[in-house]
Scaffold this motif. Structure first.
Motif, PDB file in Angstrom:
ATOM      1  N   GLY A  62      10.879   7.706 -16.480  1.00 28.28           N
ATOM      2  CA  GLY A  62       9.279   7.838 -16.883  1.00 28.28           C
ATOM      3  C   GLY A  62      10.250   6.081 -15.907  1.00 28.28           C
ATOM      4  O   GLY A  62       8.716   5.887 -16.413  1.00 28.28           O
ATOM      5  N   ASN A  63      10.513   5.458 -15.574  1.00 26.81           N
ATOM      6  CA  ASN A  63      10.652   4.524 -15.012  1.00 26.81           C
ATOM      7  C   ASN A  63       9.540   4.521 -13.934  1.00 26.81           C
ATOM      8  O   ASN A  63       9.808   4.956 -13.115  1.00 26.81           O
ATOM      9  CB  ASN A  63      12.175   4.008 -14.590  1.00 26.81           C
ATOM     10  CG  ASN A  63      13.056   4.063 -15.298  1.00 26.81           C
ATOM     11  OD1 ASN A  63      12.861   3.554 -17.189  1.00 26.81           O
ATOM     12  ND2 ASN A  63      14.708   4.428 -15.507  1.00 26.81           N
ATOM     13  N   THR A  64       8.871   3.433 -13.799  1.00 27.38           N
ATOM     14  CA  THR A  64       8.050   2.911 -13.015  1.00 27.38           C
ATOM     15  C   THR A  64       8.247   1.482 -12.270  1.00 27.38           C
ATOM     16  O   THR A  64       8.677   0.415 -12.876  1.00 27.38           O
ATOM     17  CB  THR A  64       6.528   3.228 -12.976  1.00 27.38           C
ATOM     18  OG1 THR A  64       6.729   4.654 -13.500  1.00 27.38           O
ATOM     19  CG2 THR A  64       5.956   2.514 -12.507  1.00 27.38           C
ATOM     20  N   TYR A  65       8.422   1.301 -11.059  1.00 29.22           N
ATOM     21  CA  TYR A  65       7.893   0.096 -10.470  1.00 29.22           C
ATOM     22  C   TYR A  65       7.298   0.012  -9.297  1.00 29.22           C
ATOM     23  O   TYR A  65       7.205   0.950  -9.003  1.00 29.22           O
ATOM     24  CB  TYR A  65       9.765  -0.488 -10.137  1.00 29.22           C
ATOM     25  CG  TYR A  65      10.029   0.461  -8.950  1.00 29.22           C
ATOM     26  CD1 TYR A  65      10.990   2.239  -9.446  1.00 29.22           C
ATOM     27  CD2 TYR A  65      10.247  -0.174  -7.153  1.00 29.22           C
ATOM     28  CE1 TYR A  65      11.090   2.285  -8.100  1.00 29.22           C
ATOM     29  CE2 TYR A  65      10.346   0.952  -6.641  1.00 29.22           C
ATOM     30  CZ  TYR A  65      11.264   2.033  -6.766  1.00 29.22           C
ATOM     31  OH  TYR A  65      11.916   2.753  -5.447  1.00 29.22           O
ATOM     32  N   THR A  66       6.867  -1.009  -8.512  1.00 28.56           N
ATOM     33  CA  THR A  66       5.860  -1.176  -7.772  1.00 28.56           C
ATOM     34  C   THR A  66       6.501  -2.179  -6.766  1.00 28.56           C
ATOM     35  O   THR A  66       6.553  -3.062  -6.879  1.00 28.56           O
ATOM     36  CB  THR A  66       4.193  -2.086  -8.478  1.00 28.56           C
ATOM     37  OG1 THR A  66       4.499  -1.048  -8.695  1.00 28.56           O
ATOM     38  CG2 THR A  66       3.238  -1.504  -6.820  1.00 28.56           C
ATOM     39  N   ARG A  67       5.945  -1.520  -5.256  1.00 30.02           N
ATOM     40  CA  ARG A  67       6.394  -2.754  -4.450  1.00 30.02           C
ATOM     41  C   ARG A  67       5.124  -2.844  -3.317  1.00 30.02           C
ATOM     42  O   ARG A  67       4.769  -1.607  -2.936  1.00 30.02           O
ATOM     43  CB  ARG A  67       7.469  -2.443  -3.587  1.00 30.02           C
ATOM     44  CG  ARG A  67       8.896  -2.327  -4.275  1.00 30.02           C
ATOM     45  CD  ARG A  67      10.049  -1.607  -3.723  1.00 30.02           C
ATOM     46  NE  ARG A  67      10.477  -2.661  -2.542  1.00 30.02           N
ATOM     47  CZ  ARG A  67      10.972  -2.841  -1.748  1.00 30.02           C
ATOM     48  NH1 ARG A  67      11.919  -2.733  -1.710  1.00 30.02           N
ATOM     49  NH2 ARG A  67      11.348  -4.561  -0.674  1.00 30.02           N
ATOM     50  N   THR A  68       4.740  -4.546  -3.211  1.00 33.81           N
ATOM     51  CA  THR A  68       4.154  -4.516  -2.812  1.00 33.81           C
ATOM     52  C   THR A  68       4.294  -5.924  -0.757  1.00 33.81           C
ATOM     53  O   THR A  68       5.117  -6.061  -0.710  1.00 33.81           O
ATOM     54  CB  THR A  68       2.746  -5.569  -2.905  1.00 33.81           C
ATOM     55  OG1 THR A  68       3.282  -6.487  -3.556  1.00 33.81           O
ATOM     56  CG2 THR A  68       1.851  -4.385  -4.072  1.00 33.81           C
ATOM     57  N   GLY A  69       3.465  -5.355  -0.124  1.00 29.49           N
ATOM     58  CA  GLY A  69       4.071  -6.151   0.949  1.00 29.49           C
ATOM     59  C   GLY A  69       2.965  -6.319   2.004  1.00 29.49           C
ATOM     60  O   GLY A  69       1.822  -6.087   1.895  1.00 29.49           O
ATOM     61  N   THR A  70       2.626  -7.421   2.812  1.00 24.75           N
ATOM     62  CA  THR A  70       1.428  -8.051   3.472  1.00 24.75           C
ATOM     63  C   THR A  70       1.968  -8.520   4.714  1.00 24.75           C
ATOM     64  O   THR A  70       3.087  -9.187   5.087  1.00 24.75           O
ATOM     65  CB  THR A  70       1.161  -9.037   2.640  1.00 24.75           C
ATOM     66  OG1 THR A  70       0.461  -9.361   1.475  1.00 24.75           O
ATOM     67  CG2 THR A  70       0.066  -9.416   3.857  1.00 24.75           C
ATOM     68  N   VAL A  71       2.075  -8.239   6.231  1.00 24.23           N
ATOM     69  CA  VAL A  71       2.154  -8.467   7.196  1.00 24.23           C
ATOM     70  C   VAL A  71       0.744  -8.982   8.372  1.00 24.23           C
ATOM     71  O   VAL A  71      -0.171  -8.165   7.913  1.00 24.23           O
ATOM     72  CB  VAL A  71       3.223  -7.468   7.993  1.00 24.23           C
ATOM     73  CG1 VAL A  71       3.013  -7.868  10.011  1.00 24.23           C
ATOM     74  CG2 VAL A  71       3.689  -6.692   7.886  1.00 24.23           C
ATOM     75  N   SER A  72       1.358 -10.064   8.407  1.00 27.93           N
ATOM     76  CA  SER A  72       0.043 -10.543   9.619  1.00 27.93           C
ATOM     77  C   SER A  72       0.486 -11.180  10.675  1.00 27.93           C
ATOM     78  O   SER A  72       1.821 -11.487  11.131  1.00 27.93           O
ATOM     79  CB  SER A  72      -0.475 -12.062   8.715  1.00 27.93           C
ATOM     80  OG  SER A  72      -0.954 -11.931   7.837  1.00 27.93           O
ATOM     81  N   ARG A  73       0.051 -11.007  11.804  1.00 30.63           N
ATOM     82  CA  ARG A  73      -0.351 -11.411  12.772  1.00 30.63           C
ATOM     83  C   ARG A  73      -0.246 -12.789  14.018  1.00 30.63           C
ATOM     84  O   ARG A  73      -0.839 -13.648  12.292  1.00 30.63           O
ATOM     85  CB  ARG A  73      -0.469 -11.026  14.534  1.00 30.63           C
ATOM     86  CG  ARG A  73      -2.262 -10.292  13.846  1.00 30.63           C
ATOM     87  CD  ARG A  73      -2.250  -9.225  15.179  1.00 30.63           C
ATOM     88  NE  ARG A  73      -4.206  -9.143  14.886  1.00 30.63           N
ATOM     89  CZ  ARG A  73      -4.954  -8.883  15.625  1.00 30.63           C
ATOM     90  NH1 ARG A  73      -4.651  -8.546  17.001  1.00 30.63           N
ATOM     91  NH2 ARG A  73      -6.216  -8.484  15.239  1.00 30.63           N
TER      92      ARG A  73
END
Length: 73
Positions: A62-73
């Motif tokens: 039941g452990n939850t984790y979220t990862r987010t990321g952004t890449v720009s040129r």
């Protein structure tokens, strides 16, 4: 070994599915192993030279984790 298999299965599914539409996408996967069922949901989009993504994973305990990321040129 099971953890490697589950990770490979999820990443392979997301990689193939993400190639279908690069502008906006949502993918999910479920894997069952000896310790229970894990779920992965991934979303992403690209606009104006910038791409973002968010991945949420929930393990069998039941452990939850979220990862987010952004890449720009």
């Amino acid at each position: 070994m099971t953890k490697f298999f589950l990770t490979s299965l999820v990443l392979g599914t997301l990689s193939v599915a993400a190639a279908a539409d690069a502008n906006a996408w949502t993918r999910w996967a479920t894997a069952t192993g000896p310790r229970g069922t894990s779920h992965v949901t991934a979303m992403g989009s690209c606009a104006n030279g910038s791409c973002t993504r968010s991945v949420t994973r929930t393990g069998p305990a039941g452990n939850t984790y979220t990862r987010t990321g952004t890449v720009s040129r």
